[in-house]
Every structure is written in structure tokens, then in C-alpha cells.
Design an enzyme around this catalytic site. Structure first.
Site, PDB file in Angstrom:
ATOM      1  CG  HIS A  14      -2.025   0.983   1.156  1.00 35.03           C
ATOM      2  ND1 HIS A  14      -3.193   0.971   1.865  1.00 35.03           N
ATOM      3  CD2 HIS A  14      -1.844   2.311   0.693  1.00 35.03           C
ATOM      4  CE1 HIS A  14      -3.686   2.190   1.810  1.00 35.03           C
ATOM      5  NE2 HIS A  14      -3.194   2.855   0.741  1.00 35.03           N
ATOM      6  CG  HIS A  16      -1.271   6.491  -2.586  1.00 36.04           C
ATOM      7  ND1 HIS A  16      -2.551   5.789  -3.437  1.00 36.04           N
ATOM      8  CD2 HIS A  16      -1.459   5.641  -1.397  1.00 36.04           C
ATOM      9  CE1 HIS A  16      -3.383   5.421  -2.614  1.00 36.04           C
ATOM     10  NE2 HIS A  16      -2.932   5.299  -1.492  1.00 36.04           N
ATOM     11  CG  HIS A 194      -7.502   3.353  -0.484  1.00 35.62           C
ATOM     12  ND1 HIS A 194      -6.782   2.851  -1.542  1.00 35.62           N
ATOM     13  CD2 HIS A 194      -6.832   3.977   0.020  1.00 35.62           C
ATOM     14  CE1 HIS A 194      -5.655   3.134  -1.486  1.00 35.62           C
ATOM     15  NE2 HIS A 194      -5.594   3.941  -0.644  1.00 35.62           N
ATOM     16  CD  GLU A 197      -7.466   6.480   4.384  1.00 32.01           C
ATOM     17  OE1 GLU A 197      -8.001   6.594   3.207  1.00 32.01           O
ATOM     18  OE2 GLU A 197      -6.650   7.155   4.710  1.00 32.01           O
ATOM     19  CG  ASP A 275      -1.563   5.756   2.713  1.00 29.25           C
ATOM     20  OD1 ASP A 275      -2.007   5.419   1.426  1.00 29.25           O
ATOM     21  OD2 ASP A 275      -2.570   6.109   3.553  1.00 29.25           O
ATOM     22  CG  ASP A 276       0.033   8.828   0.595  1.00 28.74           C
ATOM     23  OD1 ASP A 276       0.092   8.813  -0.628  1.00 28.74           O
ATOM     24  OD2 ASP A 276      -0.938   8.564   1.150  1.00 28.74           O
TER      25      ASP A 276
HETATM   26  N1  ADE Z   1      -4.406   8.720  -2.066  1.00 28.49           N
HETATM   27  C1  ADE Z   1      -3.047   8.782  -1.632  1.00 28.49           C
HETATM   28  N2  ADE Z   1      -3.362   8.413  -0.284  1.00 28.49           N
HETATM   29  C2  ADE Z   1      -4.651   8.086   0.130  1.00 28.49           C
HETATM   30  C3  ADE Z   1      -5.416   7.651   1.181  1.00 28.49           C
HETATM   31  N3  ADE Z   1      -4.725   7.637   2.527  1.00 28.49           N
HETATM   32  N4  ADE Z   1      -6.569   7.144   1.039  1.00 28.49           N
HETATM   33  C4  ADE Z   1      -7.257   7.551   0.193  1.00 28.49           C
HETATM   34  N5  ADE Z   1      -6.824   8.044  -1.161  1.00 28.49           N
HETATM   35  C5  ADE Z   1      -5.425   8.256  -0.829  1.00 28.49           C
HETATM   36 ZN    ZN Z   2      -3.711   4.847   0.409  1.00 26.62          ZN
END
Ligand code: ADE
Ligand code: ZN
Length: 332
Positions: A14, A16, A194, A197, A275-276
């Protein structure tokens, strides 16, 4: 524990790729491409990363992605992530990309995928990190827009293993994309989404039953619904959990209050991911380490989390076995 966590072979499921854009590279690309950004320094960019929820993050994240123009930019972005991942002993990555973020700015689909894939190929040959690519649809846009993106991706089918669903969750349930995902599966793509969340457990049910996903990305709100937990446990549907992301976006107040250990103890196939990472303050190793400390995870928990990631991956059974045997050996 710290050295064990660093040494254990990892798979990241996971991630991005646009979320790995570090402030230094954002400044560099803004200058290289003559793009105006509302920041004058790296410090100023980092200061802006104070999010209250998913949407407040997404607004800044989509704005940051505007500096990505040329194939080389997508290469540099991806290569930067892979070099960083190698230091965390990541052996396999399944990364998301959001083509609509770029095609909406008239950047060619080929520019995006060629840059990302050349770096992934170099990552495999030079760093030994194997990979799969997952194309995400932005759920705040229409299903028709997602369908058009799927059509645009068909010539690149051999380079995209799965499709996913990301962006603003609440108000954009998986059901909105049922037809797009039907078509994607008919074309041979695997599916992930997703769900849970910020959105309710119903969205996780929809992702399972309508989108027929292989994995749920996040899924932390599943714990609110005992029947759903039973279903996820029975099918061993993996959850790609992102602890530091959940704290930065206010899904949990603190890492001590995160439900990852409860999910594990409920018998779910839980994995740890970043994630990011450029926005949330930690790559996969840091997610493992901080979560272990906050929740007092045992060596057995870390062992299970590391194995789950390979089990949950799209690798062949033979490759999964090989990685898991190495993990077992390190943990023995
Ligand atoms: N795009 C990038 N990170 C995300 C996240 N945590 N939830 C949904 N979309 C995303
Ligand atoms: Zn994500």
C-alpha cells in the site's frame, strides 16, 4: 527488536507513488519544470503538512503532484522511493499510481507509466526489488471518467497487474464503480480498493461483494462490524494497514490507540505499509518500528506481519515460499 525490524525482509503493498514526493524533489522539479508552487523552501513545505483529515491531505497531495511533468520526473520519483525502500530491506513492492491526477493536466498516460516502469525495472535489476503496478481510480471523479481511464490503460495491460480505488472515501462508495471493476476483471486485472479508512464497514462489504477485491486497503473500521470481521477472517482477505497515515489523518488519536493489534488478534491477515511516506513522516521501517513500540508488539506479531505481506502479495506461490522461508530463518 529495532535491528530485527530493520533486517526482516519486507513487502510493501500500500504505497502511492505520488505520496513519495519528498519536499526536496518537489522544489527541484518545480524549478526544473518552471511550475509555481505556494512554497519558497523545503521547510515551508514540511510545515504545510499538518492535516486534520483525509481531504485536507488530498488537497495538498494533488497540488504537490503538479510538479510531475516529464517521464524523467516520474522516473526520479519512483527511483527515490526504491532507493529508500532498499534501506528498509523491502524485497517486493506493489505500488499504486493515479493516472487521472496527471492526465487531467494533459500529461500523457505513456509519460507516467513509462517513467514509473523504467525505474521499477532498474529497481529490480540494481536493488533486487521485484514489483507489481496497481492503477487506482480517483473515486471523487465519475465512474465514466474511471471507465475512460480503464480504456486508456488497456494497451498497457501487460504492465498493470491490478486496479484499485482511492481518494475521498466518504460519499463515494465502492458501488459507484461496480461496472468499471466488472470490466477490469473481464480484462484480466486483479482488484483492490481503499475501504474503511474513513468510510463505514458497509463500504468494505461493497468492496468485497461488488468489486470482488483481493485485498482491502486500510479496512481499520472493519472492527465495528463483528460479522464483517468473521468474513475477513474466514476468507483471510488481507488488510493493508498504514499506521502512521491513520494518525496523521486523524483516523486514530494516537498510535497507542490504533486497532492494528486487535485486528491481528481477531485472526485477520494484517500487513503494515506506509501509504504516502513523504507526507506522513515515515517509510515502512518506521511504520513497523513506531507501531511495535506504541502497541508493544511481540516478536511473534512482527513475524506474522512480515509473513502476511508476502502471503497477501501477488507473487507466485513459489516466490512467497522463498521469502517466507527467509523470514522464518531470521526469526528462528
Ligand atoms: N490517496 C493517497 N493516499 C490516500 C489515502 N490514504 N486514502 C485515500 N486516497 C489516497
Ligand atoms: Zn492509500
Amino acid at each position: 527488536m529495532k535491528s530485527l525490524i530493520r533486517r526482516i525482509p519486507k513487502a510493501e503493498l500500500h504505497l502511492h507513488i505520488e505520496g513519495t514526493l519528498e519536499p526536496e524533489l518537489m522544489m527541484k522539479l518545480a524549478q526544473r519544470n518552471g511550475i509555481e508552487i505556494p512554497y519558497t523552501s523545503v521547510d515551508e513545505i514540511r510545515h504545510a503538512y499538518d492535516f486534520s483529515d483525509l481531504q485536507s491531505f488530498l488537497d495538498i497531495y494533488y497540488a504537490g503532484a503538479q510538479v510531475l511533468i516529464e517521464e524523467q520526473d516520474f522516473y526520479d520519483l519512483t527511483w527515490g522511493y526504491l532507493e529508500r525502500a532498499a534501506t528498509d530491506n523491502v524485497r517486493h513492492v506493489e505500488i499504486f499510481f493515479d493516472p487521472q491526477t496527471h492526465t487531467a493536466r494533459s500529461i500523457d498516460f505513456c509519460t507516467v507509466i513509462n517513467g514509473i516502469c523504467s525505474a521499477l525495472q532498474d529497481g529490480e535489476s540494481r536493488l533486487g526489488i521485484t514489483f507489481e503496478l496497481i492503477m487506482c481510480f480517483l473515486r471523487h471523479l465519475s465512474a465514466a471518467d474511471a471507465m475512460a481511464t480503464l480504456e486508456e490503460a488497456l494497451p498497457h495491460k501487460n504492465r498493470i497487474r491490478a486496479v484499485g480505488l482511492d481518494s475521498s472515501e466518504v460519499g463515494h462508495p465502492p458501488a459507484k464503480f461496480a461496472e468499471v471493476f466488472d470490466r477490469a476483471r473481464d480484462e484480466g486485472f486483479l482488484t483492490v480498493a481503499h475501504a474503511g479508512e474513513e468510510g463505514p464497514p458497509e463500504y468494505i462489504w461493497e468492496a468485497l461483494d461488488l468489486l470482488k477485491v483481493e485485498r482491502i486497503d486500510h479496512g481499520v473500521r472493519s472492527l465495528e462490524d463483528p460479522a464483517l470481521v468473521e468474513r475477513l477472517a474466514k476468507d483471510q482477505t488481507p488488510l493493508t494497514v498504514c499506521p502512521l497515515s491513520n494518525i496523521k489523518l486523524g483516523v486514530f488519536k494516537s498510535l497507542q490507540e490504533h486497532n492494528l493489534k486487535k485486528l491481528l488478534d481477531a485472526g485477520l491477515c494484517v500487513t503494515i505499509n506506509s501509504d504516502d511516506p513523504a507526507y506522513f513522516g515515515g517509510y515502512i521501517g518506521e511504520n513497523f518500528l513506531q507501531t511495535q513500540q506504541a502497541l508493544n508488539l511481540s516478536a511473534d506479531d512482527i513475524h506474522a506481519l512480515a509473513k502476511n505481506a508476502f502471503t497477501a502479495s501477488f507473487l507466485s506461490d513459489e516466490d512467497k515460499k522463498r521469502h517466507i522461508a527467509e523470514i522464518d530463518q531470521i526469526m528462528s
